[in-house]
Design an enzyme around this catalytic site. Structure first.
Site, PDB file in Angstrom:
ATOM      1  N   ALA A  41       0.832  -1.204   0.000  1.00  0.00           N
ATOM      2  CA  ALA A  41       0.000   0.000   0.000  1.00  0.00           C
ATOM      3  C   ALA A  41       0.868   1.256   0.000  1.00  0.00           C
ATOM      4  O   ALA A  41       0.584   2.228  -0.718  1.00  0.00           O
ATOM      5  CB  ALA A  41      -0.935  -0.007   1.205  1.00  0.00           C
ATOM      6  N   LEU A  90       0.253  -3.636 -15.536  1.00  0.00           N
ATOM      7  CA  LEU A  90      -1.119  -3.161 -15.623  1.00  0.00           C
ATOM      8  C   LEU A  90      -1.285  -1.891 -14.813  1.00  0.00           C
ATOM      9  O   LEU A  90      -0.651  -1.721 -13.769  1.00  0.00           O
ATOM     10  CB  LEU A  90      -2.101  -4.213 -15.090  1.00  0.00           C
ATOM     11  CG  LEU A  90      -2.246  -5.506 -15.873  1.00  0.00           C
ATOM     12  CD1 LEU A  90      -3.094  -6.496 -15.082  1.00  0.00           C
ATOM     13  CD2 LEU A  90      -2.888  -5.241 -17.228  1.00  0.00           C
ATOM     14  N   LYS A 129      -6.100 -11.656  -9.791  1.00  0.00           N
ATOM     15  CA  LYS A 129      -4.761 -11.082  -9.899  1.00  0.00           C
ATOM     16  C   LYS A 129      -3.874 -11.802  -8.897  1.00  0.00           C
ATOM     17  O   LYS A 129      -3.938 -11.545  -7.697  1.00  0.00           O
ATOM     18  CB  LYS A 129      -4.762  -9.582  -9.626  1.00  0.00           C
ATOM     19  CG  LYS A 129      -3.397  -8.928  -9.827  1.00  0.00           C
ATOM     20  CD  LYS A 129      -3.445  -7.433  -9.585  1.00  0.00           C
ATOM     21  CE  LYS A 129      -2.083  -6.811  -9.870  1.00  0.00           C
ATOM     22  NZ  LYS A 129      -1.017  -7.337  -9.022  1.00  0.00           N
ATOM     23  N   ARG A 150       9.858 -11.470 -15.881  1.00  0.00           N
ATOM     24  CA  ARG A 150       9.491 -10.201 -16.510  1.00  0.00           C
ATOM     25  C   ARG A 150      10.694  -9.272 -16.643  1.00  0.00           C
ATOM     26  O   ARG A 150      10.877  -8.603 -17.655  1.00  0.00           O
ATOM     27  CB  ARG A 150       8.405  -9.509 -15.676  1.00  0.00           C
ATOM     28  CG  ARG A 150       7.897  -8.224 -16.320  1.00  0.00           C
ATOM     29  CD  ARG A 150       7.204  -7.320 -15.302  1.00  0.00           C
ATOM     30  NE  ARG A 150       6.107  -7.964 -14.635  1.00  0.00           N
ATOM     31  CZ  ARG A 150       4.852  -7.985 -15.075  1.00  0.00           C
ATOM     32  NH1 ARG A 150       4.572  -7.404 -16.225  1.00  0.00           N
ATOM     33  NH2 ARG A 150       3.903  -8.562 -14.381  1.00  0.00           N
ATOM     34  N   LYS A 326      -7.341  -3.498  -7.397  1.00  0.00           N
ATOM     35  CA  LYS A 326      -6.660  -4.076  -6.245  1.00  0.00           C
ATOM     36  C   LYS A 326      -7.541  -4.060  -5.003  1.00  0.00           C
ATOM     37  O   LYS A 326      -8.325  -3.143  -4.777  1.00  0.00           O
ATOM     38  CB  LYS A 326      -5.351  -3.324  -5.983  1.00  0.00           C
ATOM     39  CG  LYS A 326      -4.374  -3.367  -7.170  1.00  0.00           C
ATOM     40  CD  LYS A 326      -2.998  -2.891  -6.789  1.00  0.00           C
ATOM     41  CE  LYS A 326      -2.247  -3.924  -5.996  1.00  0.00           C
ATOM     42  NZ  LYS A 326      -0.826  -3.538  -5.770  1.00  0.00           N
ATOM     43  N   CYS A 423      -3.401 -17.084  36.590  1.00  0.00           N
ATOM     44  CA  CYS A 423      -3.526 -17.771  37.878  1.00  0.00           C
ATOM     45  C   CYS A 423      -2.312 -17.623  38.779  1.00  0.00           C
ATOM     46  O   CYS A 423      -2.345 -18.042  39.937  1.00  0.00           O
ATOM     47  CB  CYS A 423      -3.834 -19.251  37.661  1.00  0.00           C
ATOM     48  SG  CYS A 423      -2.430 -20.190  36.983  1.00  0.00           S
TER      49      CYS A 423
END
Length: 682
Positions: A41, A90, A129, A150, A326, A423
């Site tokens: 994020a 993308l 995705k 990639r 997303k 305890c």
């Protein structure tokens, strides 16, 4: 004012430069070092800020900007491969408004080209995705010739030898294949496989991976293919690059064609009309994604018709005909404000992180598990750290680790308490164990609550209506101090507790009365003896026939039971050596609990001495049904596959257990085969 670099304020130019440098540094840590220090994020926020500034000041755009490329450079240790067709990334969407805007741009372009009527909507495919590593597989005349990452979109890394070790990647295509086919897809790791890999890594004292995505990337980048071969990697196809020969006409036809060629394609996809239907698919997948065996971080929408895709074309970094929608981030950073401990059913002391509230994966998280003392030391997590929080599995948040660069000087090391916080009993950590435990046993209210929940569970006594909130009240009021006290409850006192009407109280008493004659195996499992699971409890019941006989058994008698070794035998002896536990058993008998005697079966048992493993979903039998039938036929049900496994019973979505069985040459049955085998002993 005309936009231009000579008219841009120096402050804006400096901000753009800093953003580029920061994103480049994070790309290097993520793609090259496999050691990210910020969440997805936060990275997306940096990229969105840079994109916005470059859109406002286009003269500032340069070829080396992160917005003009896909990702990090290839690793120097691998040969380079230039992609015949670039592997583009993308564009990202985060809000419904982004999807409506995307749909409008696509529709307007296609209408202008005469490919869409005024009253028509655009047809799209929607797919998962994947959260893995993008790969291109080049097939020539049906044979796998090359595999490449990639990289920067133009040039990637040659990982052919490593890809060939993935069993989900066919070395030869089936059916009618073209002369050349470059298949684009994702290498990923199932969550269950990831957990097992990390356990094995930890046991060997080796690197622990942050998440399945990093594990997949790190595994595929091994220079030694033999190491990659040991990692549980999988491949999913979703697109293509160069094709020489007959080509599909739509995205959906292409994916169906891939399946015919023997390529793995995810079934979670469909055809939809317009933005509204796309958003419905997104909402559905957001609800269901935690039930998937692998991680996804969103969904992808693509215009279905390939001639329409050609008209829409590309921008420098991404296609105009597709977009990634997303999900809310699954990882975030926040402040670790404290570490407290919780006490479980067996007395296990579990450290829990108290966090400054942070929104992760659609929920606000304030607590997260830290597993055990060794994990805290290994991760070097300290109170006062800024930490990365991940949603592990469905709803259990986990602290991944600290951001060392942000560590203040006054952080505090965690120290395991020497006394139970519930305890006051001593906390003990036995040699060879990672878990510290409260020694208070059922004297400890926390252990008592968890023990009662366990005993009321479906695989134990199966007491319907006895839930966590009622158990909390019964224990806190001191009405229930042991399992035997459940069988002395009365309707008149239950109605005095919160949210317990008379009808609910009567139903609970009726449910308790129904289990006054449980099977001995279920009762033994309900007692919560450490190391004694459901199958072992049944074996003990069959061997000894009564709880009194089991309590009198010595180590030699226990070791004669199937799969009871020294550790399990010691645990049973220790349990019944405790006066309190013997008192609970006697109190159960005094309260009218009469377990049914389970003598060992006689006659021809077709599965006697056989070990079976269940995996996947069977057409008609539940896991419990199949287990009961196997046990009744004299067999044993195990959770793992080994050379000693006699049969693996595989249903739909069978996973790594099926693969391991195939590797070991273990016989594999479907449900029909299991039933036929069981009937052969009748």
């Amino acid at each position: 004012m005309t936009k231009g670099s000579n008219q841009v304020a120096p402050g804006v130019q400096e901000t753009v430069r800093q953003l580029r440098d920061e994103i480049a540094a994070h790309n290097h840590r993520y793609y090259v070092l496999d050691a990210p220090i910020i969440s997805d994020a936060k990275y997306d926020e940096l990229m969105v800020r840079l994109q916005a500034l470059e859109q406002q000041h286009p003269d500032l755009i340069v070829p080396e900007s992160p917005t003009q490329r896909v990702g990090g450079a290839p690793l120097a240790a691998f040969d380079s491969v230039r992609h015949a067709v670039p592997m583009r990334s993308l564009g990202n969407a985060f809000d419904p408004e982004d999807i409506h805007a995307f749909d409008k741009r696509v529709a307007d372009t296609l209408r202008a080209a005469g490919m869409l009527g005024l009253d028509q909507t655009v047809q799209y495919t929607a797919e998962c995705k994947f959260d893995g590593l993008a790969i291109s597989l080049r097939y020539e005349n049906g044979l796998l010739m090359q595999a490449a990452t990639r990289g920067d979109g133009q040039v990637g890394e040659d990982v052919t030898s490593n890809i060939r070790t993935l069993r989900s990647v066919p070395l030869k295509l089936r059916g009618d294949f073209p002369e050349v086919l470059e298949v684009r897809g994702e290498v990923l790791m199932y969550r269950s496989d990831f957990d097992k890999l990390n356990q094995a890594q930890q046991a060997r004292g080796e690197k622990i991976f942050v998440n399945p995505r990093n594990a997949a990337a790190g595994s595929l980048r091994q220079l030694d293919p033999r190491i990659t071969a040991k990692r549980p990697l999988r491949f999913m196809a979703y697109g293509w690059g160069q094709i020489v020969g007959a080509q599909p006409q739509t995205q959906s036809d292409a994916l169906a064609w891939f399946e015919q060629l023997g390529l793995p394609v995810n079934a979670e996809r469909g055809l939809f009309q317009g933005a509204s239907q796309l958003l419905e698919f997104y909402a559905s997948m957001d609800q269901r994604r935690r039930a998937l065996p692998f991680d996804i971080d969103g969904v992808v929408y693509k215009v279905n018709a390939l001639d329409a895709q050609e008209v829409l074309g590309y921008v420098a970094r991404a296609p105009r005909f597709a977009i990634a929608h997303k999900f809310p981030a699954q990882e975030e950073t926040t402040l670790l404000t404290g570490i407290e401990v919780q006490v479980g059913r067996t007395g296990a002391i579990t450290p829990v992180a108290r966090l400054k509230p942070v929104f992760v994966g659609g929920v606000t998280v304030t607590n997260a598990t830290l597993h055990n003392e060794d994990e805290i030391r290994r991760k070097d997590v300290r109170v006062g750290d800024t930490v990365i929080v991940r949603r592990a599995g469905d709803v259990i948040p986990e602290v991944v680790g600290p951001v060392i660069e942000l560590r203040p000087a006054e952080t505090q090391l965690f120290v395991m308490p020497s006394a139970c916080p519930v305890c006051g009993s001593a906390v003990q950590r036995l040699e060879g164990e990672a878990i510290s435990r409260c020694t208070g046993g059922l004297f400890c209210a926390a252990q008592r609550k968890q023990s009662l929940l366990h005993a009321a569970g479906r695989k134990a006594l199966d007491i319907e209506g006895l839930g966590e909130k009622l158990i909390d009240q019964l224990v806190d009021s001191e009405r229930i101090r042991s399992l035997a006290d459940l069988f002395t409850l009365r309707v008149e006192e239950l109605v005095l507790y919160d949210r317990m009407g008379r009808k609910s109280a009567e139903n609970l008493i009726e449910a308790i009365d129904k289990v006054r004659s449980p099977s001995l195996g279920n009762l033994l499992f309900a007692l919560g003896i450490r190391q004694v699971g459901e199958t072992t409890a049944r074996d003990l019941a069959q061997r000894f026939g009564s709880i009194e006989a089991l309590m009198r058994a010595d180590e030699e008698a226990l070791l004669a039971v199937n799969d009871v070794g020294p550790v399990v035998a010691h645990s049973i002896l220790q349990f019944f050596a405790e006066p309190h536990n013997r008192e609970v058993v006697q109190a159960l008998l005094d309260a009218g609990v009469q377990p049914t005697v389970e003598a060992a079966p006689v006659g021809r048992l077709v599965l006697s001495g056989k070990t079976l493993v269940l995996t996947g979903t069977l057409p008609t039998l539940t896991r419990d049904d199949a287990t009961r039938r196997i046990l009744a036929a004299g067999g044993k049900v195990s959770g793992s596959v080994s050379k000693k496994t006699s049969y693996v019973v595989a249903g739909e979505e069978a996973g790594s257990k099926l693969t391991k069985a195939q590797d070991l040459g273990v016989a594999i049955l479907d449900e029909a085969g299991l039933i036929a085998l069981l009937k052969s002993g009748q």
